[in-house]
Every structure is written in structure tokens, then in C-alpha cells.
Write a protein that holds these residues in place. Structure first.
Motif: not given
Length: 499
Positions: A446-470
Motif C-alpha cells: 500500500a505504501i508503494f501504491v500511494i507513492g506511485i500515485l503521488d508525483p511528489a514521492q516519485w523522486l524519493s521512490l526513484g532514489i530508493a529503487f536506485g539504491i536497491v538496484g546498486a
């Protein structure tokens, strides 16, 4: 390894001793459950969570904070069950990284290691940059950056003292912040303005009218998310597993006690504020709702004292997180999860203090450097990493039962009493499995869905995905080519340093 003739009691004692002498490292197994809980609660800092995160939640979600933080408390306890079972199976320094790498494998472990390596120093920087705001009520003109640098340096020095000294230091600070929370609760419950039943209908401030309006389901879910973030940190008990006596049983207790105390220490005063505030509209409309309630209820002089206590609570949290971050880097270095030239000095433990001094200082230097990063970037870089960490822990809580079943079947055929004792020492098993990890995963989803639906959280999610991907890239490019690291990360040497 014990011989087949070793009696079970001697086997347990030997494992307890072996936990302090891993790969040449000598951690001091001198903490009881209480000492571990003191340091863990200090890292959570319930008082600063109430004033900062709780205050923001009151402004955004109104009385929805009651249901939001109550449901978040239930979810947090379920996640704590996952931590407790994993930690009793693998009571190893290193926190989430050590648990995930042993259960889900080194690829997932590398991802979680990168999350901690990035987020822990950044969290320390965020906390430190906020100290001046609270000390400013007593000392005017404090420079946030200069204050932050001094606070981090002092915290890192303190974190290099022996673990029992740190337990006493953090415990003293913790007493002050719990007293501040008790005062908030007392002020609210002594002058009750509305019954608790009025909080059951979630309402928030309507900016257009200035009055209260029903809080929608989306707002309530966001309040739950804020509560989960506010309670975060009880898993920090795992970082001190190798310094806690009778770790297989004690670490589960430390995690569960830390989670339970945190939920009560935050939910009770927030509920008291909602019940005792003269006007909910004024409370939710204030720039700093908790400080506003405190000032109105107790006066300016008391407010100044409490705000100074919050500054001390933040300093306390920095010390505790410095302790945790040092053990993360130490554990990864000891696992040879990095090149030998880097790992060797970071895996050294001080002969005098029995602390991983080099690893603690390196993480402290990273935190000092993070203070020069713009504050909004720090917030975005740490905002969504918690959901990833909890997701890996919940997945590991599913997988660990399969590992236990395999071990139980193997020990049933064994004739060695030591093998039987080892199987019996597997430790805590969560109730209602697999519901706790399943519900935790639903909440994280649910937290991820909320983040994806909220453009204000896209940068935060993108950084987190980048860290995990690294982290996964690090595994693919380096770690999977290191046989020594893979041997350790698959748990082949865990008996050497678990108890």
C-alpha cells in the motif's frame, strides 16, 4: 565446532563465547535485554517522533492520527514478530543486512546493505541538522550546520566507548525524553475536552473553510504510513545481537519490548493531546501542533525545558544510530563483502573497548559529509528506503520457516546431542505465522501504491529503487565472484558467532 560428546549445556556456553571471537573480532557480550532495549529505544527516539512526525501527522490528518497510529502500531508489532524470529535464528551483528543475506541470499543482502550504508548516515545528518532548532529556544543564533557537525563528532566519539557505557549514556538521555512524553500525556488527560469516542470518526482541518471535515480513506492510509515511519527502529536491537547475553532468546525479547514500548510511548501522548486540546481546529492549524499544545497547557517556561529535552533526545538518537551504523559496516567487512584491503581494517575491534571503532568512525565521517547535502535531498534519499527494508524482512520471515524445517528434519536423523541442542536453540517462533509477514507485505504494498500515485514521492521512490538496484549490481559485478564472501553470507559459519 563441538564434538559429539559435548553436553548440550556446554554447547550453548561455547556458542555464547564463540560469538565474541568471530574472525579475530572480539565484541563484548555484556548487554542484557534491558541494555539492548535502552540503546534501541534511544535510536527510535519516541519523543522526537511525537514532536516532529506526530506533529506533522496532526496537521495533515487530524483525528485520523488516532486510527492511523493505532493501526500502524498493529502493523509494527507484526513486523517486529518477523524481526524476532529471524534474529533468534541468526543473532548476528549487522541488523537487516545480516538477517536478509543469511535467509534470502547474498544478492538481497547486498541490496539491504546498500540501503543501510546510504540511509543511516543520511538519517544521522537529518537529525543533527534539526538539533539547533530545539536548542535555539535556550541558545539564540545557533548555526544549524555548525551545530550538526559538533553533535555528530561528539556522538561518534561516544559511540566508540564500550557498549555498557553507551547503554548507560543513552539510558540517561532516554529517561529525559520519556519524562517529556509523560508530561504531554498528563497535560492531555488531566484536562480532557472531549471523550475518546469523538476520535473514532476521523476528521481533518479543511483549509477552505477552516473547520473540520471527514478524512477520506486515502488520508487515513497516509496516516497509517506516517505512523509506521514514526515507530521505525525496533529492529535496531539486532545490531547488538553479538553483544547481548543468551542472544537466541534475548534478541527476540529486545525487539518485541522495543516495539511495544515505542507504540505506547507515542500513541498515548498523541491520544492525550487530541483529547485535551482546547480547540482541534487551532491544534491542527498550528505550524507546530505538539509545541502549540504544550505551550497552551503548561506555559512558555515549561515548553522551553521540554524543547531542550527534545534536543537531548535527538542527540541520544544520533549516538544510538552511530552505534548501529558502525556494526553494519563491521559485519559486512567481517563477511568479506568488500575487497580485502578495505574489509580488513573495518573488521578490527578495539582490544580495549571491544568496539568496531574504525567502522564506526568511517560511518561517522559519511554522516558529517551528508550534512553538506541540501536538506530536501536528504529527506528524499531516505523517504522510501524503509519500505524496501521492511519488504525484505517480511519476505525473509516467510523463507526462514522453510530453512528451519530442513534443519529440523536433518537433526531428527542425527545422533549427536549437540545437533539436537542446536536444533532446540533455534529460538523464537512468531504466533499466527504466516499472517504477520503477509499483512506486513500488504501494508508495504500500500505504501508503494500511494507513492506511485503521488508525483511528489516519485523522486524519493526513484532514489530508493536506485539504491536497491546498486546493491544488486554490486552483487552481480563483484560479490558473486568472491567465494569467501558467499561462504559466509550463506550462513556456513554462523555457529561461530551466534548464541
Amino acid at each position: 565446532m563441538m564434538s559429539p560428546q559435548t553436553p548440550p549445556g556446554a554447547a550453548a556456553a561455547a556458542l555464547d563465547t564463540a560469538a565474541t571471537t568471530t574472525h579475530g573480532a572480539h565484541l563484548s557480550r555484556s548487554l542484557g535485554v534491558g541494555g539492548n532495549v535502552l540503546i534501541t529505544l534511544s535510536g527510535i527516539s519516541p519523543a522526537s517522533s511525537v514532536f516532529i512526525l506526530g506533529g506533522a501527522a496532526l496537521a495533515g490528518y487530524g483525528t485520523g492520527v488516532f486510527w492511523g497510529f493505532l493501526l500502524a502500531g498493529v502493523i509494527s508489532v507484526l513486523i517486529a514478530f518477523c524481526y524476532a524470529e529471524l534474529a533468534s535464528r541468526h543473532p548476528i551483528a549487522g541488523g537487516d543486512y545480516s538477517l536478509v543475506s543469511r535467509v534470502l541470499g547474498p544478492a538481497a543482502g547486498a541490496a539491504v546493505f546498500f540501503i543501510g550504508l546510504v540511509s543511516l548516515p543520511l538519517i544521522v545528518a537529518i537529525f543533527a541538522l534539526g538539533v539547533a532548532d530545539y536548542l535555539g529556544v535556550a541558545i539564540a543564533g545557533l548555526d544549524p550546520l555548525g551545530t550538526a557537525l559538533i553533535v555528530i563528532a561528539l556522538a561518534v566519539v561516544t559511540a566508540c566507548f564500550n557498549i555498557r557505557t553507551n547503554a548507560w549514556v543513552t539510558g540517561a538521555f532516554l529517561f529525559v525524553e520519556i519524562a517529556a512524553l509523560a508530561l504531554l500525556a498528563l497535560l492531555g488527560f488531566v484536562h480532557v475536552e472531549r471523550p475518546i469516542t469523538e476520535l473514532l470518526d476521523p476528521q481533518a482541518l479543511d483549509a477552505a473553510t477552516g473547520g473540520l471535515a471527514p478524512l477520506g480513506i486515502a488520508g487515513l492510509v497516509l496516516a497509517v504510513t506516517q505512523g509506521i515511519f514514526s515507530y521505525n527502529g525496533y529492529g535496531g536491537a539486532v545490531y547488538f545481537a553479538e553483544e547481548t547475553k543468551d542472544a537466541r532468546r534475548a534478541i527476540a525479547k529486545a525487539v518485541l519490548w522495543s516495539a511495544g514500548i515505542t507504540v505506547l510511548a507515542e500513541l498515548v501522548p498523541l491520544t492525550a493531546i487530541l483529547m485535551g486540546a482546547d480547540s482541534l481546529e487551532d491544534l491542527f492549524g498550528a505550524a507546530l501542533p505538539v509545541e502549540s499544545f504544550l505551550s497552551a497547557s503548561a506555559g512558555e517556561a515549561v515548553s522551553v525545558v521540554v524543547l531542550i529535552a527534545i534536543a537531548l533526545a535527538i542527540v541520544n538518537a544520533i549516538i544510538a544510530i552511530a552505534l548501529q551504523s558502525g556494526r553494519l559496516l563491521f559485519a559486512a567487512a567481517r563477511d568479506r563483502a568488500m575487497p580485502d584491503a578495505i574489509a580488513r581494517p573495518l573488521a578490527v575491534v578495539s582490544a580495549r573497548t571491544k568496539m568496531p571503532v574504525a567502522a564506526t568512525i568511517v560511518m561517522g565521517v559519511l554522516a558529517l559529509a551528508a550534512c553538506f547535502i541540501p536538506f530536501d535531498v536528504l529527506l528524499n534519499a531516505t523517504g522510501s528506503t524503509l519500505a524496501f527494508s521492511y519488504g525484505f524482512i517480511a519476505l525473509a520471515a516467510f523463507a526462514v520457516r522453510r530453512t528451519r524445517a530442513t534443519e529440523a528434519a536433518a537433526s531428527a536423523d542425527a545422533v549427536s546431542p549437540t545437533a539436537a541442542a542446536s536444533a532446540a536453540a533455534n529460538g523464537y517462533r512468531m504466533p499466527l505465522w504466516p499472517l504477520p509477514p503477509a499483512i506486513a507485505l500488504l501494508a508495504i504494498g500500500a505504501i508503494f501504491v500511494i507513492g506511485i500515485l503521488d508525483p511528489a514521492q516519485w523522486l524519493s521512490l526513484g532514489i530508493a529503487f536506485g539504491i536497491v538496484g546498486a546493491g544488486f549490481a554490486y552483487y552481480a559485478l563483484y560479490l558473486r565472484r568472491s567465494p569467501a564472501a558467499l561462504h559466509l553470507l550463506h550462513g556456513d559459519d554462523d555457529e561461530e558467532f551466534s548464541a
